[in-house]
Design a protein around this motif. Structure first.
Motif, mmCIF file in Angstrom:
data_model
loop_
_atom_site.group_PDB
_atom_site.id
_atom_site.type_symbol
_atom_site.label_atom_id
_atom_site.label_comp_id
_atom_site.label_asym_id
_atom_site.label_seq_id
_atom_site.Cartn_x
_atom_site.Cartn_y
_atom_site.Cartn_z
ATOM 1 N N UNK A 175 47.762 89.103 73.717
ATOM 2 C CA UNK A 175 46.993 87.901 73.364
ATOM 3 C C UNK A 175 46.842 87.864 71.900
ATOM 4 N N UNK A 176 46.919 87.035 71.168
ATOM 5 C CA UNK A 176 46.406 86.709 69.784
ATOM 6 C C UNK A 176 45.483 85.399 70.131
ATOM 7 N N UNK A 177 44.162 85.880 70.109
ATOM 8 C CA UNK A 177 43.254 86.858 69.271
ATOM 9 C C UNK A 177 43.000 88.216 70.035
ATOM 10 N N UNK A 178 42.637 88.031 71.229
ATOM 11 C CA UNK A 178 41.734 88.974 72.037
ATOM 12 C C UNK A 178 42.552 90.290 71.941
ATOM 13 N N UNK A 179 43.899 90.565 71.897
ATOM 14 C CA UNK A 179 44.349 91.904 72.218
ATOM 15 C C UNK A 179 44.611 92.087 73.854
ATOM 16 N N UNK A 180 44.175 91.400 74.709
ATOM 17 C CA UNK A 180 44.175 91.578 76.045
ATOM 18 C C UNK A 180 45.975 91.516 76.560
ATOM 19 N N UNK A 181 46.121 91.939 77.634
ATOM 20 C CA UNK A 181 47.389 91.732 78.051
ATOM 21 C C UNK A 181 47.672 91.693 79.568
ATOM 22 N N UNK A 182 48.359 90.840 80.187
ATOM 23 C CA UNK A 182 48.393 90.676 81.571
ATOM 24 C C UNK A 182 49.304 91.765 82.304
ATOM 25 N N UNK A 209 56.235 94.197 71.549
ATOM 26 C CA UNK A 209 56.667 95.369 71.210
ATOM 27 C C UNK A 209 55.382 96.232 71.141
ATOM 28 N N UNK A 210 54.407 95.811 70.940
ATOM 29 C CA UNK A 210 53.180 96.613 70.945
ATOM 30 C C UNK A 210 52.616 97.165 72.232
ATOM 31 N N UNK A 211 53.202 96.880 73.313
ATOM 32 C CA UNK A 211 52.863 97.221 74.661
ATOM 33 C C UNK A 211 53.031 98.757 74.837
ATOM 34 N N UNK A 212 52.057 99.523 75.321
ATOM 35 C CA UNK A 212 52.154 101.044 75.637
ATOM 36 C C UNK A 212 51.903 101.296 77.011
ATOM 37 N N UNK A 213 51.248 100.508 77.637
ATOM 38 C CA UNK A 213 51.011 100.553 79.155
ATOM 39 C C UNK A 213 51.831 100.036 80.109
ATOM 40 N N UNK A 214 52.437 101.300 81.008
ATOM 41 C CA UNK A 214 53.781 100.903 81.769
ATOM 42 C C UNK A 214 53.312 99.770 82.909
ATOM 43 N N UNK A 215 52.296 99.338 82.974
ATOM 44 C CA UNK A 215 51.939 98.343 84.125
ATOM 45 C C UNK A 215 51.934 96.713 83.578
ATOM 46 N N UNK A 216 52.173 96.602 82.006
ATOM 47 C CA UNK A 216 52.196 95.474 81.420
ATOM 48 C C UNK A 216 53.613 95.132 80.920
ATOM 49 N N UNK A 218 56.886 93.534 79.406
ATOM 50 C CA UNK A 218 57.211 93.197 78.176
ATOM 51 C C UNK A 218 57.706 91.629 77.984
ATOM 52 N N UNK A 219 58.256 91.278 78.998
ATOM 53 C CA UNK A 219 58.602 89.803 79.523
ATOM 54 C C UNK A 219 58.240 89.231 80.656
ATOM 55 N N UNK A 220 58.072 87.953 80.709
ATOM 56 C CA UNK A 220 57.538 87.194 81.788
ATOM 57 C C UNK A 220 58.822 87.220 83.087
ATOM 58 N N UNK A 221 60.231 87.397 82.612
ATOM 59 C CA UNK A 221 60.937 87.413 83.487
ATOM 60 C C UNK A 221 61.387 88.780 84.201
ATOM 61 N N UNK A 222 60.509 89.697 84.053
ATOM 62 C CA UNK A 222 60.103 91.030 84.792
ATOM 63 C C UNK A 222 59.574 90.657 86.009
ATOM 64 N N UNK A 223 58.872 89.343 86.286
ATOM 65 C CA UNK A 223 58.191 88.899 87.251
ATOM 66 C C UNK A 223 59.123 87.972 88.199
ATOM 67 N N UNK A 224 59.152 88.343 89.456
ATOM 68 C CA UNK A 224 60.074 87.452 90.318
ATOM 69 C C UNK A 224 59.347 85.908 90.377
ATOM 70 N N UNK A 225 60.584 84.876 90.156
ATOM 71 C CA UNK A 225 60.088 83.568 90.234
ATOM 72 C C UNK A 225 59.879 83.113 88.935
ATOM 73 N N UNK A 226 59.995 83.943 87.891
ATOM 74 C CA UNK A 226 59.698 83.279 86.272
ATOM 75 C C UNK A 226 60.677 82.491 86.036
ATOM 76 N N UNK A 227 62.008 82.647 86.179
ATOM 77 C CA UNK A 227 63.094 81.927 85.785
ATOM 78 C C UNK A 227 62.947 80.678 86.215
ATOM 79 N N UNK A 228 62.201 80.298 87.147
ATOM 80 C CA UNK A 228 62.157 78.961 87.704
ATOM 81 C C UNK A 228 61.049 78.136 87.006
ATOM 82 N N UNK A 229 60.185 78.934 86.352
ATOM 83 C CA UNK A 229 59.001 78.052 85.746
ATOM 84 C C UNK A 229 58.558 78.575 84.436
ATOM 85 N N UNK A 230 59.485 79.472 83.734
ATOM 86 C CA UNK A 230 58.938 79.807 82.386
ATOM 87 C C UNK A 230 59.762 79.769 81.228
#
Length: 400
Positions: A175-182, A209-216, A218-230
């Motif tokens: 996130x800009x501004x908080x730096x949090x990540x889903x 590109x700044x993500x270092x945590x493996x559970x975050x 990098x793309x919403x399309x890594x999650x099932x169903x995203x191609x139909x809504x994002x």
């Protein structure tokens, strides 16, 4: 709508302070611009592209509005296929930057769409939709037609799906501004909400590109169903220093659809293609050749070095502000550090205190939404030398 854009107000206050205090060195920790030069791989490629323009056999005039194939293929292979995500070049649209696309996407959804935005969040999501006529009335600082998704300490500044319906949802991770990540599970909850509500997610992943945590992801399309809504929006600005060159891209999957006034499905990719071919002449050939070179072995290494440089600055800021007694968020998977006022000052009061007493410029959190009151944003985008000096000033002032 309010007359001044947040960052313009900060710049004006900083300019006035410098005029009134000549000789005082202010270190800009508010800066959202990068400070490292363009990677040499991109510079070499752009020099060659300039030479191409001087030769009749290699000259390029109008290019394809959706971008040259050489860059779209490089994006598909390196940003998506390398992570196990299948995005075709035809689903990728090269642009003059993420900010433009985030505003221009409003051309393909209805003026009556209900917009959901994070609070705090990047002001362009709100302002662009207000300019397009979707805001309603401004009442006590909030637009009557918007759904505000509050980020706070309880949810780690990661908004959760609302109880009410929204048609278009703006999410930014990191996130800009908080730096949090889903995390993957948190993002899956948003995809489920979007599918259940026939909603569109506009996903800003400019800082992936700044993500270092493996559970975050990098793309919403890594999650099932995203191609139909994002729709996903990205930029080369904060990874390769293209802030002044202007180049980014937006991904619109082929199966992504909306509904017209008669309830018929309409391809959003075709709508976006129609919009771009009508209102946009494409990013320049020279800049796209520079962006393509970022995916070469040399380019990838240089981009990683740039990102690591800014992340090191962010870690130093996070650690120092914590030692100085502040509550701190972000700065781990993001170049942004979100800092809570330790004594209950307002965002603008803390801004003024840091500027006048410590000679450091920050960005007031309330400028990103009402939920940002009492916070400030700092960034890791200055030089390491300036970052270290700024943090020495912080420790000297707050730990005296």
């Amino acid at each position: 709508m309010p007359e001044s854009y947040l960052f313009s107000t900060v710049a004006a206050k900083l300019r006035k302070f410098r005029e009134d205090n000549p000789g005082v060195e202010v270190i800009r920790m508010d800066i959202g611009d990068v400070t490292l030069p363009i990677p040499s791989a991109a510079l070499i490629a752009m020099h060659k592209a300039v030479d191409d323009m001087a030769d009749k056999s290699s000259f390029h005039g109008y290019g394809p509005e959706q971008g040259y194939d050489f860059l779209r293929k490089a994006v598909a292979e390196n940003d998506y296929a390398s992570r196990g995500v299948q995005i075709t070049p035809e689903e990728i649209f090269i642009s003059d930057g993420a900010k433009s696309d985030l505003g221009n996407l409003g051309d393909i959804y209805s003026k009556d769409s209900v917009i959901a935005v994070a609070d705090p969040g990047y002001p362009v999501y709100v302002d662009a939709n207000v300019i397009d006529g979707r805001g309603g009335e401004l009442i006590n600082g909030k637009w009557s037609n918007f759904v505000y998704l509050e980020g706070n300490e309880r949810n780690g500044f990661k908004p959760e799906p609302p109880a009410q319906h929204a048609d278009v949802i703006f999410l930014c991770s990191p996130s800009n501004p908080t730096g949090s990540a889903f995390t993957r599970n948190e993002l899956k909850a948003w995809i489920d909400y979007a599918l259940d509500n026939s909603a569109l997610i506009i996903y800003d992943s400019a800082y992936c590109a700044y993500i270092t945590d493996s559970d975050i992801p990098h793309s919403i399309y890594e999650i099932e169903g995203a191609r139909k809504c994002a729709i996903e929006v990205r930029s080369f600005s904060k990874t390769a220093g293209f802030t002044g060159l202007r180049c980014g891209y937006t991904v619109v999957p082929t199966e992504l659809t909306g509904l017209d006034e008669k309830g018929r499905e309409v391809s959003l990719r075709k709508l976006w293609l129609r919009r771009q071919t009508t209102k946009f002449n494409g990013a320049s050939y020279i800049i796209q050749r520079g962006a393509e070179a970022l995916y070469s072995p040399e380019g990838k290494l240089e981009v990683k070095q740039n990102v690591d440089y800014y992340l090191a600055n962010a870690r130093l800021i996070r650690q120092t502000m914590s030692k100085a007694g502040f509550t701190v968020f972000g700065g781990e998977n993001s170049p942004y550090i979100w800092v809570k006022s330790p004594s209950g000052e307002s965002s603008w009061d803390l801004f003024e205190k840091l500027l006048r007493e410590v000679n450091i410029s920050c960005t007031p959190g309330v400028g990103f939404g009402d939920a940002g009151e009492g916070y400030i944003r700092l960034t890791g985008f200055n030089s390491t030398a300036n970052t270290e000096l700024a943090m020495k000033r912080i420790i000297a002032f707050f730990n005296k």
